[in-house]
Design a protein around this motif. Structure first.
Motif, mmCIF file in Angstrom:
data_model
loop_
_atom_site.group_PDB
_atom_site.id
_atom_site.type_symbol
_atom_site.label_atom_id
_atom_site.label_comp_id
_atom_site.label_asym_id
_atom_site.label_seq_id
_atom_site.Cartn_x
_atom_site.Cartn_y
_atom_site.Cartn_z
ATOM 1 N N ILE A 133 0.957 -1.118 -0.004
ATOM 2 C CA ILE A 133 -0.082 0.245 -0.181
ATOM 3 C C ILE A 133 0.996 1.444 0.032
ATOM 4 O O ILE A 133 1.550 1.354 0.810
ATOM 5 C CB ILE A 133 -0.998 0.065 1.152
ATOM 6 N N PRO A 134 0.755 2.113 -1.071
ATOM 7 C CA PRO A 134 1.637 3.471 -0.855
ATOM 8 C C PRO A 134 1.134 4.284 0.260
ATOM 9 O O PRO A 134 0.039 4.153 0.924
ATOM 10 C CB PRO A 134 0.915 4.170 -2.337
ATOM 11 N N LEU A 135 2.105 4.997 0.835
ATOM 12 C CA LEU A 135 2.079 5.579 2.062
ATOM 13 C C LEU A 135 0.966 6.601 2.028
ATOM 14 O O LEU A 135 0.183 6.747 2.973
ATOM 15 C CB LEU A 135 3.315 6.314 2.585
ATOM 16 N N LEU A 136 0.680 7.589 0.849
ATOM 17 C CA LEU A 136 -0.152 8.723 0.929
ATOM 18 C C LEU A 136 -1.817 8.204 0.948
ATOM 19 O O LEU A 136 -2.380 8.662 1.787
ATOM 20 C CB LEU A 136 0.175 9.270 -0.338
ATOM 21 N N PRO A 137 -1.810 7.042 0.223
ATOM 22 C CA PRO A 137 -3.399 6.390 0.363
ATOM 23 C C PRO A 137 -3.727 6.054 1.617
ATOM 24 O O PRO A 137 -4.719 5.920 2.293
ATOM 25 C CB PRO A 137 -3.257 5.535 -0.894
ATOM 26 N N MET A 138 -2.500 5.445 2.520
ATOM 27 C CA MET A 138 -2.722 4.851 3.685
ATOM 28 C C MET A 138 -3.145 5.899 4.643
ATOM 29 O O MET A 138 -3.734 5.829 5.671
ATOM 30 C CB MET A 138 -1.450 4.005 4.107
ATOM 31 N N LEU A 139 -2.238 7.060 4.589
ATOM 32 C CA LEU A 139 -2.367 8.317 5.346
ATOM 33 C C LEU A 139 -3.629 8.710 5.363
ATOM 34 O O LEU A 139 -4.335 9.041 6.295
ATOM 35 C CB LEU A 139 -1.298 9.203 4.884
ATOM 36 N N PHE A 140 -4.402 8.787 4.092
ATOM 37 C CA PHE A 140 -5.637 9.310 3.909
ATOM 38 C C PHE A 140 -6.560 8.492 4.681
ATOM 39 O O PHE A 140 -7.715 8.704 5.277
ATOM 40 C CB PHE A 140 -6.005 9.319 2.371
ATOM 41 N N TRP A 141 -6.371 7.061 4.324
ATOM 42 C CA TRP A 141 -7.332 5.991 5.068
ATOM 43 C C TRP A 141 -7.297 5.987 6.633
ATOM 44 O O TRP A 141 -8.250 6.058 7.205
ATOM 45 C CB TRP A 141 -6.985 4.557 4.503
ATOM 46 N N VAL A 142 -6.049 6.044 7.141
ATOM 47 C CA VAL A 142 -5.992 6.261 8.442
ATOM 48 C C VAL A 142 -6.534 7.612 9.142
ATOM 49 O O VAL A 142 -7.403 7.542 10.142
ATOM 50 C CB VAL A 142 -4.455 6.248 9.093
ATOM 51 N N PHE A 143 -6.391 8.673 8.436
ATOM 52 C CA PHE A 143 -7.017 10.016 8.974
ATOM 53 C C PHE A 143 -8.353 10.162 8.779
ATOM 54 O O PHE A 143 -8.916 10.580 9.575
ATOM 55 C CB PHE A 143 -6.026 11.036 8.180
ATOM 56 N N TYR A 144 -8.786 9.783 7.715
ATOM 57 C CA TYR A 144 -10.200 9.925 7.337
ATOM 58 C C TYR A 144 -10.938 8.844 7.779
ATOM 59 O O TYR A 144 -12.250 8.794 7.866
ATOM 60 C CB TYR A 144 -10.421 10.482 5.818
ATOM 61 N N GLY A 145 -10.591 7.480 7.301
ATOM 62 C CA GLY A 145 -11.251 6.145 7.379
ATOM 63 C C GLY A 145 -11.346 5.757 8.977
ATOM 64 O O GLY A 145 -12.352 5.214 9.244
ATOM 65 N N LEU A 146 -10.104 5.657 9.414
ATOM 66 C CA LEU A 146 -10.460 5.172 11.161
ATOM 67 C C LEU A 146 -11.285 5.848 11.893
ATOM 68 O O LEU A 146 -12.095 5.057 12.513
ATOM 69 C CB LEU A 146 -9.050 5.144 11.654
ATOM 70 N N PRO A 147 -11.516 7.162 11.866
ATOM 71 C CA PRO A 147 -12.687 7.616 12.766
ATOM 72 C C PRO A 147 -13.906 7.118 12.255
ATOM 73 O O PRO A 147 -14.737 6.961 13.358
ATOM 74 C CB PRO A 147 -12.512 9.111 12.624
ATOM 75 N N ILE A 148 -14.340 6.940 11.159
ATOM 76 C CA ILE A 148 -15.425 6.514 10.728
ATOM 77 C C ILE A 148 -15.610 5.005 11.079
ATOM 78 O O ILE A 148 -16.880 4.674 11.733
ATOM 79 C CB ILE A 148 -15.556 6.434 9.265
ATOM 80 N N ILE A 149 -14.835 4.201 11.056
ATOM 81 C CA ILE A 149 -14.836 2.868 11.597
ATOM 82 C C ILE A 149 -15.010 2.799 13.114
ATOM 83 O O ILE A 149 -15.800 2.119 13.655
ATOM 84 C CB ILE A 149 -13.496 2.090 11.188
ATOM 85 N N PHE A 150 -14.126 3.722 13.723
ATOM 86 C CA PHE A 150 -14.362 3.656 15.251
ATOM 87 C C PHE A 150 -15.801 4.184 15.552
ATOM 88 O O PHE A 150 -16.597 3.634 16.574
ATOM 89 C CB PHE A 150 -13.533 4.378 15.777
ATOM 90 N N LYS A 151 -16.275 4.934 14.868
ATOM 91 C CA LYS A 151 -17.791 5.665 15.142
ATOM 92 C C LYS A 151 -18.904 4.439 14.895
ATOM 93 O O LYS A 151 -19.571 4.463 15.572
ATOM 94 C CB LYS A 151 -17.991 6.966 14.392
ATOM 95 N N SER A 152 -18.470 3.840 13.697
ATOM 96 C CA SER A 152 -19.511 2.655 13.332
ATOM 97 C C SER A 152 -19.616 1.715 14.682
ATOM 98 O O SER A 152 -20.542 0.899 14.753
ATOM 99 C CB SER A 152 -19.141 2.018 12.106
ATOM 100 N N MET A 153 -18.356 1.523 15.534
ATOM 101 C CA MET A 153 -18.181 0.536 16.463
ATOM 102 C C MET A 153 -18.873 1.138 17.930
ATOM 103 O O MET A 153 -18.795 0.655 18.836
ATOM 104 C CB MET A 153 -17.047 0.179 16.616
ATOM 105 N N GLY A 154 -19.262 2.572 17.737
ATOM 106 C CA GLY A 154 -19.829 3.203 18.961
ATOM 107 C C GLY A 154 -18.685 3.711 19.820
ATOM 108 O O GLY A 154 -18.835 4.057 21.187
ATOM 109 N N ILE A 155 -17.519 3.809 18.922
ATOM 110 C CA ILE A 155 -16.197 4.356 19.932
ATOM 111 C C ILE A 155 -15.868 5.776 19.119
ATOM 112 O O ILE A 155 -15.717 5.900 17.983
ATOM 113 C CB ILE A 155 -14.983 3.476 19.597
#
Length: 253
Positions: A92-114
């Motif tokens: 995985i290239p670093l830049l797409p991973m950066l976007f996924w972590v910064f924008y995607g992880l909070p959404i995943i945590f929120k869907s889990m109620g966190i």
């Protein structure tokens, strides 16, 4: 202060040697007020760059070791876990991973109620640590497997269990051998920390970009940025060579 001036001396000399009106080294000339202000602004981002790199490198080493050990297990399931993680993460290239972590992880945590917001600082650290951990895992695996099997057998004969053998016999020898490639990975993290600028982190590259927007002198400002990264890498290299001497990593003798 003297060291900074010595580093910037070539840039100052270019100011006097050039008669072309398109040159504008005055923006980073420490001899005038505005140039010195710009230099201090750029250097101010070095602290964040170093802090991000150090934390990311520490997490990467811990995570890389945790991933490397299952790769040497006798159980196929653990070995498959190692291969899947390494091949997936390092592809995985670093830049797409950066976007996924910064924008995607909070959404995943929120869907889990966190509710776990990730700011630019920790987004950059997590991305660099995860991305580098796959390479670090392979470095650990190769280093551990380079130790002769007789070392483990000798440790077992004196009553050490598997964990104690790894902790007191195998790892200390492996770390001496993998210190240079680990240093290369740390330098890689320092350079790749520049990607944190795209999510608003005020590190070296972000500050250089902001200064370019206000001064319209990309050549001169980015030249100084390159010098800053060069100084960081040279310092890291010198520290690693000192550490190698202290640890006796050179086994030619």
């Amino acid at each position: 202060m003297k060291r900074i001036l010595a580093i910037l001396l070539p840039i100052v000399l270019l100011t006097g040697c050039s008669s072309n009106a398109t040159w504008g080294w005055y923006v980073v000339n420490p001899m005038n007020k505005s140039g010195w202000i710009n230099i201090k602004f750029l250097i101010g981002g070095m602290g964040d760059t170093i802090l991000i790199s150090l934390i990311a490198a520490f997490i990467s080493i811990v995570l890389g070791l945790a991933v490397a050990l299952p790769g040497m297990s006798d159980k196929r399931g653990w070995r498959w876990f190692n291969r899947i993680y390494v091949e997936l993460v390092r592809s995985i290239p670093l830049l797409p991973m950066l976007f996924w972590v910064f924008y995607g992880l909070p959404i995943i945590f929120k869907s889990m109620g966190i509710n776990v917001p990730i700011d630019a600082f920790w987004g950059a650290i997590l991305t660099l640590a995860i991305s580098d951990s796959a390479f670090t895992a392979e470095i650990f695996r190769s280093g551990i497997q380079s130790i002769a099997k007789g070392q483990a057998e000798a440790a077992q004969t004196v009553g050490l269990n598997a964990w104690q053998t790894m902790r007191y016999v195998i790892l200390p020898q492996a770390i001496r051998r993998i210190l240079p490639p680990l240093a290369n990975q740390f330098i890689y993290i320092v350079k790749m920390s520049a990607f944190a600028s795209v999510i608003g982190m005020q590190e070296l590259t972000r500050r250089a970009n902001e200064l370019v927007v206000t001064e319209y002198r990309p050549l001169e400002i980015y030249s100084l940025l390159i010098v800053e990264y060069l100084v960081l890498v040279l310092i890291i290299s010198a520290c690693v060579r000192w550490l190698e001497r202290r640890m006796g990593a050179d086994e030619r003798g």
